[in-house]
Design a protein around this motif. Structure first.
Motif, PDB file in Angstrom:
ATOM      1  N   UNK A   1      81.769  68.584 103.453  1.00  0.00           N
ATOM      2  CA  UNK A   1      80.988  67.353 103.379  1.00  0.00           C
ATOM      3  C   UNK A   1      79.809  67.477 102.466  1.00  0.00           C
ATOM      4  N   UNK A   2      79.821  66.728 101.390  1.00  0.00           N
ATOM      5  CA  UNK A   2      78.995  66.885 100.231  1.00  0.00           C
ATOM      6  C   UNK A   2      77.424  66.649 100.732  1.00  0.00           C
ATOM      7  N   UNK A   3      77.400  65.589 101.661  1.00  0.00           N
ATOM      8  CA  UNK A   3      76.081  65.395 102.306  1.00  0.00           C
ATOM      9  C   UNK A   3      75.272  66.487 103.241  1.00  0.00           C
ATOM     10  N   UNK A   4      76.350  67.475 103.798  1.00  0.00           N
ATOM     11  CA  UNK A   4      75.804  68.449 104.807  1.00  0.00           C
ATOM     12  C   UNK A   4      76.287  69.684 104.797  1.00  0.00           C
ATOM     13  N   UNK A   5      77.223  70.193 104.131  1.00  0.00           N
ATOM     14  CA  UNK A   5      77.927  71.533 103.972  1.00  0.00           C
ATOM     15  C   UNK A   5      76.988  72.204 103.113  1.00  0.00           C
ATOM     16  N   UNK A   6      76.944  73.549 103.458  1.00  0.00           N
ATOM     17  CA  UNK A   6      76.301  74.458 102.585  1.00  0.00           C
ATOM     18  C   UNK A   6      76.947  74.720 101.261  1.00  0.00           C
ATOM     19  N   UNK A   7      76.319  75.146 100.183  1.00  0.00           N
ATOM     20  CA  UNK A   7      76.744  75.307  98.903  1.00  0.00           C
ATOM     21  C   UNK A   7      77.882  76.296  98.845  1.00  0.00           C
ATOM     22  N   UNK A   8      78.125  77.416  99.693  1.00  0.00           N
ATOM     23  CA  UNK A   8      79.241  78.199  99.627  1.00  0.00           C
ATOM     24  C   UNK A   8      80.552  77.395  99.920  1.00  0.00           C
ATOM     25  N   UNK A   9      80.499  76.606 100.862  1.00  0.00           N
ATOM     26  CA  UNK A   9      81.604  75.749 101.290  1.00  0.00           C
ATOM     27  C   UNK A   9      81.920  75.105 100.081  1.00  0.00           C
ATOM     28  N   UNK A  10      81.036  74.235  99.708  1.00  0.00           N
ATOM     29  CA  UNK A  10      81.227  73.264  98.610  1.00  0.00           C
ATOM     30  C   UNK A  10      81.780  73.831  97.112  1.00  0.00           C
ATOM     31  N   UNK A  11      81.425  75.171  96.934  1.00  0.00           N
ATOM     32  CA  UNK A  11      81.852  75.733  95.681  1.00  0.00           C
ATOM     33  C   UNK A  11      83.328  76.233  96.244  1.00  0.00           C
ATOM     34  N   UNK A  12      83.462  76.646  97.284  1.00  0.00           N
ATOM     35  CA  UNK A  12      85.028  76.975  97.580  1.00  0.00           C
ATOM     36  C   UNK A  12      85.881  75.921  97.515  1.00  0.00           C
ATOM     37  N   UNK A  13      85.465  74.989  97.779  1.00  0.00           N
ATOM     38  CA  UNK A  13      86.314  73.388  97.817  1.00  0.00           C
ATOM     39  C   UNK A  13      86.567  73.236  96.319  1.00  0.00           C
ATOM     40  N   UNK A  14      85.583  73.346  95.514  1.00  0.00           N
ATOM     41  CA  UNK A  14      85.540  73.244  93.960  1.00  0.00           C
ATOM     42  C   UNK A  14      86.628  74.072  93.370  1.00  0.00           C
ATOM     43  N   UNK A  15      86.561  75.433  93.821  1.00  0.00           N
ATOM     44  CA  UNK A  15      87.536  76.376  93.193  1.00  0.00           C
ATOM     45  C   UNK A  15      88.655  75.791  93.673  1.00  0.00           C
ATOM     46  N   UNK A  16      89.091  75.817  94.781  1.00  0.00           N
ATOM     47  CA  UNK A  16      90.441  75.450  95.339  1.00  0.00           C
ATOM     48  C   UNK A  16      90.859  74.075  94.678  1.00  0.00           C
ATOM     49  N   UNK A  17      89.917  73.181  94.493  1.00  0.00           N
ATOM     50  CA  UNK A  17      90.239  71.994  93.647  1.00  0.00           C
ATOM     51  C   UNK A  17      90.741  72.325  92.330  1.00  0.00           C
ATOM     52  N   UNK A  18      90.019  73.267  91.542  1.00  0.00           N
ATOM     53  CA  UNK A  18      90.562  73.447  90.080  1.00  0.00           C
ATOM     54  C   UNK A  18      91.567  74.159  90.299  1.00  0.00           C
ATOM     55  N   UNK A  19      92.077  75.087  91.093  1.00  0.00           N
ATOM     56  CA  UNK A  19      93.364  75.629  91.183  1.00  0.00           C
ATOM     57  C   UNK A  19      94.354  74.833  91.556  1.00  0.00           C
ATOM     58  N   UNK A  20      94.245  73.715  92.396  1.00  0.00           N
ATOM     59  CA  UNK A  20      95.524  72.951  92.722  1.00  0.00           C
ATOM     60  C   UNK A  20      95.641  71.961  91.468  1.00  0.00           C
ATOM     61  N   UNK A  21      94.600  71.730  90.816  1.00  0.00           N
ATOM     62  CA  UNK A  21      94.769  70.639  89.736  1.00  0.00           C
ATOM     63  C   UNK A  21      95.737  71.543  88.711  1.00  0.00           C
ATOM     64  N   UNK A  22      95.282  72.682  88.281  1.00  0.00           N
ATOM     65  CA  UNK A  22      95.869  73.235  87.256  1.00  0.00           C
ATOM     66  C   UNK A  22      97.361  73.417  87.735  1.00  0.00           C
ATOM     67  N   UNK A  23      97.591  73.948  89.031  1.00  0.00           N
ATOM     68  CA  UNK A  23      98.861  74.158  89.668  1.00  0.00           C
ATOM     69  C   UNK A  23      99.747  72.929  89.274  1.00  0.00           C
ATOM     70  N   UNK A  24      99.246  71.814  89.589  1.00  0.00           N
ATOM     71  CA  UNK A  24      99.876  70.594  89.536  1.00  0.00           C
ATOM     72  C   UNK A  24     100.452  70.272  87.931  1.00  0.00           C
ATOM     73  N   UNK A  25      99.167  70.553  87.164  1.00  0.00           N
ATOM     74  CA  UNK A  25      99.542  70.372  85.620  1.00  0.00           C
ATOM     75  C   UNK A  25     100.563  71.236  85.269  1.00  0.00           C
ATOM     76  N   UNK A  26     100.374  72.680  85.602  1.00  0.00           N
ATOM     77  CA  UNK A  26     101.434  73.598  85.198  1.00  0.00           C
ATOM     78  C   UNK A  26     102.837  73.214  85.607  1.00  0.00           C
ATOM     79  N   UNK A  27     102.972  72.578  86.857  1.00  0.00           N
ATOM     80  CA  UNK A  27     104.191  72.404  87.629  1.00  0.00           C
ATOM     81  C   UNK A  27     104.882  71.108  86.466  1.00  0.00           C
ATOM     82  N   UNK A  28     104.131  70.201  86.170  1.00  0.00           N
ATOM     83  CA  UNK A  28     104.525  69.267  85.076  1.00  0.00           C
ATOM     84  C   UNK A  28     105.204  69.793  83.901  1.00  0.00           C
TER      85      UNK A  28
END
Length: 170
Positions: A138-165
């Motif tokens: 939750x961008x409003x309440x989660x700590x920075x470490x959790x926000x950054x973990x979600x970010x890293x997971x998002x980058x990897x998932x976006x690149x995985x989808x792009x590579x799949x295409x």
């Protein structure tokens, strides 16, 4: 019959929670110096050009750069759009579609995350693929470490989808 890959594949991104990191990695891959994503394809077989990579976390950025009226967010601290999971996915699609159209690219990638696991969209003329991460924050309440973990997971998932295409001759 296998689809013939275009001579040059053009890509544009409009990113929120991934902070432009998808664009940076796509460009680095295209130029032959990947930054860290474990690419499984040969860049000579899938020639890619990043047309632009945008980091757009705010409502005013969406309005002024992408030139569409974003959905009303749950809240907007410092102008940053915060949506729930369903609207993050819809926003990612709208951002990807718009940046693709504005730049006349063949592929658009959009990301958005406020409350939930984030929204990721990869859009072509014929296909819209959406995904989320496995990290709830939750961008409003989660700590920075959790926000950054979600970010890293998002980058990897976006690149995985792009590579799949790319691997499947989008």
């Amino acid at each position: 019959m296998e689809k013939k890959m275009p001579d040059l594949i053009t890509v544009a991104t409009a990113e929120c929670f991934t902070h432009g990191k998808v664009a940076r990695e796509v460009h680095a891959f295209a130029r032959g110096y990947p930054l860290g994503y474990p690419w499984e394809i040969n860049r000579d077989k899938a020639r890619v050009s990043l047309v632009c990579g945008l980091f757009i976390p705010t409502i005013s950025g969406v309005e002024s750069v992408l030139r569409f009226e974003p959905m009303k967010p749950i809240c907007a601290p410092e102008g940053i759009k915060v949506y729930d999971q369903k609207r993050d996915l819809a926003m990612a699609v709208q951002m990807a579609t718009t940046v693709k159209k504005m730049t006349r690219s063949q592929i658009g990638i959009g990301t958005s995350a406020g409350i939930g696991t984030g929204g990721i969209a990869v859009v072509t003329n014929d296909l819209t693929i959406t995904a989320t991460t496995d990290v709830h924050a939750d961008l409003r309440t989660s700590d920075a470490e959790l926000i950054m973990r979600r970010q890293e997971a998002g980058v990897n998932e976006a690149l995985r989808l792009f590579q799949h295409l790319l691997k499947n001759g989008f």
